[in-house]
Write an enzyme that holds these catalytic residues in place. Structure first.
Site, PDB file in Angstrom:
ATOM      1  CD  GLU A 284      -3.047  -0.753   0.005  1.00 32.63           C
ATOM      2  OE1 GLU A 284      -2.623  -0.798  -1.168  1.00 32.63           O
ATOM      3  OE2 GLU A 284      -4.234  -0.540   0.266  1.00 32.63           O
TER       4      GLU A 284
ATOM      5  CB  THR B 289      -3.846   8.426  -4.642  1.00 36.53           C
ATOM      6  OG1 THR B 289      -4.290   7.295  -5.379  1.00 36.53           O
ATOM      7  CG2 THR B 289      -4.162   8.216  -3.178  1.00 36.53           C
TER       8      THR B 289
HETATM    9  P1  ADP Z   1      -6.929   1.089  -5.858  1.00 35.48           P
HETATM   10  O1  ADP Z   1      -7.819   1.969  -5.049  1.00 35.48           O
HETATM   11  O2  ADP Z   1      -7.637   0.536  -7.032  1.00 35.48           O
HETATM   12  O3  ADP Z   1      -6.215   0.052  -5.040  1.00 35.48           O
HETATM   13  P2  ADP Z   1      -4.449   2.465  -5.731  1.00 35.48           P
HETATM   14  O4  ADP Z   1      -4.173   3.847  -6.248  1.00 35.48           O
HETATM   15  O5  ADP Z   1      -4.447   2.229  -4.272  1.00 35.48           O
HETATM   16  O6  ADP Z   1      -5.809   2.004  -6.436  1.00 35.48           O
HETATM   17  O7  ADP Z   1      -3.368   1.447  -6.349  1.00 35.48           O
HETATM   18  C1  ADP Z   1      -3.097   1.382  -7.669  1.00 35.48           C
HETATM   19  C2  ADP Z   1      -1.619   1.766  -7.911  1.00 35.48           C
HETATM   20  O8  ADP Z   1      -0.771   0.686  -7.510  1.00 35.48           O
HETATM   21  C3  ADP Z   1      -1.391   1.984  -9.389  1.00 35.48           C
HETATM   22  O9  ADP Z   1      -0.469   3.060  -9.506  1.00 35.48           O
HETATM   23  C4  ADP Z   1      -0.711   0.701  -9.863  1.00 35.48           C
HETATM   24  O10 ADP Z   1       0.156   0.906 -10.940  1.00 35.48           O
HETATM   25  C5  ADP Z   1       0.058   0.260  -8.614  1.00 35.48           C
HETATM   26  N1  ADP Z   1       0.235  -1.213  -8.554  1.00 35.48           N
HETATM   27  C6  ADP Z   1       1.400  -1.876  -8.528  1.00 35.48           C
HETATM   28  N2  ADP Z   1       1.205  -3.200  -8.479  1.00 35.48           N
HETATM   29  C7  ADP Z   1      -0.122  -3.413  -8.483  1.00 35.48           C
HETATM   30  C8  ADP Z   1      -0.942  -4.577  -8.449  1.00 35.48           C
HETATM   31  N3  ADP Z   1      -0.436  -5.816  -8.418  1.00 35.48           N
HETATM   32  N4  ADP Z   1      -2.272  -4.401  -8.444  1.00 35.48           N
HETATM   33  C9  ADP Z   1      -2.800  -3.156  -8.474  1.00 35.48           C
HETATM   34  N5  ADP Z   1      -2.090  -2.025  -8.519  1.00 35.48           N
HETATM   35  C10 ADP Z   1      -0.744  -2.140  -8.525  1.00 35.48           C
END
Ligand code: ADP
Length: 308
Positions: free
Chosen positions: A128, A180
Site C-alpha cells: 500500500e 490519489t
Molecule cells: P486502488 O484503489 O484501485 O487500489 P491504488 O491507487 O491504491 O488504487 O493502487 C493502484 C496503484 O498501484 C497503481 O499506480 C498501480 O500501478 C500500482 N500497482 C502496482 N502493483 C499493483 C498490483 N499488483 N495491483 C494493483 N495495482 C498495482
C-alpha cells in the site's frame, strides 16, 4: 504442496464517515492469484491480464509485500506469483490491496501458516505504501478478514472485525482517473470541532448500527461533512447519482476509497439492482464509459481456490 491459488476480493474503504478507518469486502470483483514456491530467495511476478502492471517485484504491490515476508523467513526459498486482476488499478475499490493480501495469504499457506493476520497485514502495508505513499489498512484488513472492519490504529496495528446485517452493494466505476495525490491534496488540514463531533458521532453510530443490524441507524450514520464535500467534485454527477440511488431504495453510500468509484448499500439484491439501473441512467448522460457491479458483502475475505 507447491502452489496455492486464491481469490482476493475488492474492498471499499473510507466508508462515508469512516475515512481511513472503516472498510468492507465484497464478493465480486476479485483478483485471482497463484503463488508457487521456488528454490531461489527472490520474487518473480507474471501478469495474465491487460493492465500492464510492473513485473519487477519491487515495483509491484504483490512483490513488495512478499519481499517484506521473505525478510522474516529463514528458508532459502522464494515465490513465483501469477496475477489475474479482476479490477482495474486505481479504481478506488482496493485493487492494490487485493494483490498484496492475496499474495501474502497464499504464500503463508505454502509455508504452513507461520504468520498471523496482523503479520500478513504488516507485509501488505508495504504494498500500500508503494501504491499510495501511505500505510493505510482499511482495504487490506477487510480483504483478509471479510465483512466490515474498523482499523483503530495502524501503528501499532489494531483491527476490529465487525458483525453486520445482510447487505448488498452497488458499485459504479466511471472510467476516469483520479490521482490519489490530487484526491489527497484537497483534504482540509484543519476541521472545526463541530464537524469533528459530527464525524465521530456518525462513526460510533455506524459501528453500533452494524452490530445491532439496525438499517435505519445505518442510513442516518452514513453522513460525511468533511471529505465528501471536497472530493465529490472529481466525480461527475455524484450528487445526482446519490439522490437517484436513495430514491431507488438504497440505504446510503458515497465515494469508494478516493474514487472514482461510488458505492451504495442496499438491504436486498433486488434493490441493489434497481440502484444499479438508477445510477447507470444518471451517469450515462455524461457520455463517459463506466462499469457497474452488484455484489453481496464477502463474509470471509480472501479464500483458497486450489492447492496443487
Ligand atoms: P486502488 O484503489 O484501485 O487500489 P491504488 O491507487 O491504491 O488504487 O493502487 C493502484 C496503484 O498501484 C497503481 O499506480 C498501480 O500501478 C500500482 N500497482 C502496482 N502493483 C499493483 C498490483 N499488483 N495491483 C494493483 N495495482 C498495482
Amino acid at each position: 504442496m507447491r502452489c496455492v491459488k486464491v481469490r482476493a476480493p475488492a474492498t471499499i474503504a473510507n466508508v462515508v464517515c469512516g475515512f481511513d478507518c472503516i472498510g468492507f469486502a465484497v464478493e465480486n470483483p476479485f483478483d485471482e492469484i497463484s503463488v508457487e514456491l521456488i528454490n531461489e530467495k527472490t520474487v518473480r511476478i507474471e501478469h495474465i491480464d491487460n493492465f500492464n502492471l510492473p513485473t519487477e517485484a519491487n515495483k509491484n504491490v504483490a512483490g513488495r509485500a512478499l519481499l517484506a515476508m521473505l525478510e522474516k523467513v529463514s528458508l532459502k526459498k522464494g515465490f513465483k506469483v501469477t496475477i489475474k486482476k479482476g479490477m482495474k488499478p486505481g479504481s478506488g475499490i482496493g485493487s492494490s490491496a487485493a494483490s498484496a493480501i492475496g499474495s501474502v495469504f497464499a504464500a503463508n499457506e505454502l509455508l504452513g501458516k507461520p504468520f498471523n493476520s496482523n503479520d500478513l497485514i504488516e507485509f501488505a502495508l508495504e504494498g500500500e505504501f508503494l501504491a499510495s505513499g501511505s500505510k493505510h489498512a482499511d482495504n487490506l484488513a477487510p480483504c483478509l478478514l471479510g465483512g466490515f472492519v474498523l482499523v483503530r490504529s495502524v501503528e501499532p496495528l489494531d483491527i476490529v472485525r465487525l458483525n453486520s446485517p445482510k447487505l448488498f452493494v452497488t458499485i459504479i466505476h466511471p472510467q476516469i482517473e483520479i490521482k490519489t495525490s490530487e484526491a489527497r491534496s484537497v483534504l482540509p488540514e484543519r476541521i472545526s470541532l463541530k464537524d469533528a463531533v459530527s464525524a465521530w458521532a456518525n462513526v460510533g453510530a455506524l459501528v453500533a448500527s452494524l452490530e445491532k443490524k439496525d438499517y435505519e441507524l445505518l442510513a442516518r450514520s452514513l453522513k460525511d461533512k468533511i471529505i465528501e464535500p471536497v472530493r465529490k467534485r472529481f466525480i461527475p454527477k455524484f450528487d445526482e447519482m446519490k439522490q437517484a440511488s436513495l430514491m431507488a431504495g438504497a440505504i446510503g453510500g458515497g465515494i469508494a476509497g478516493s474514487g472514482p468509484s461510488v458505492f451504495m448499500l442496499s438491504k436486498s439484491e433486488g434493490i441493489a439492482r434497481k440502484v444499479e439501473k438508477a445510477i447507470a441512467e444518471v451517469f450515462a448522460s455524461t457520455g463517459i464509459d463506466f462499469k457497474t457491479y452488484v455484489s453481496r458483502l464477502s463474509s470471509c475475505g480472501v479464500v483458497v481456490e486450489e492447492f496443487s
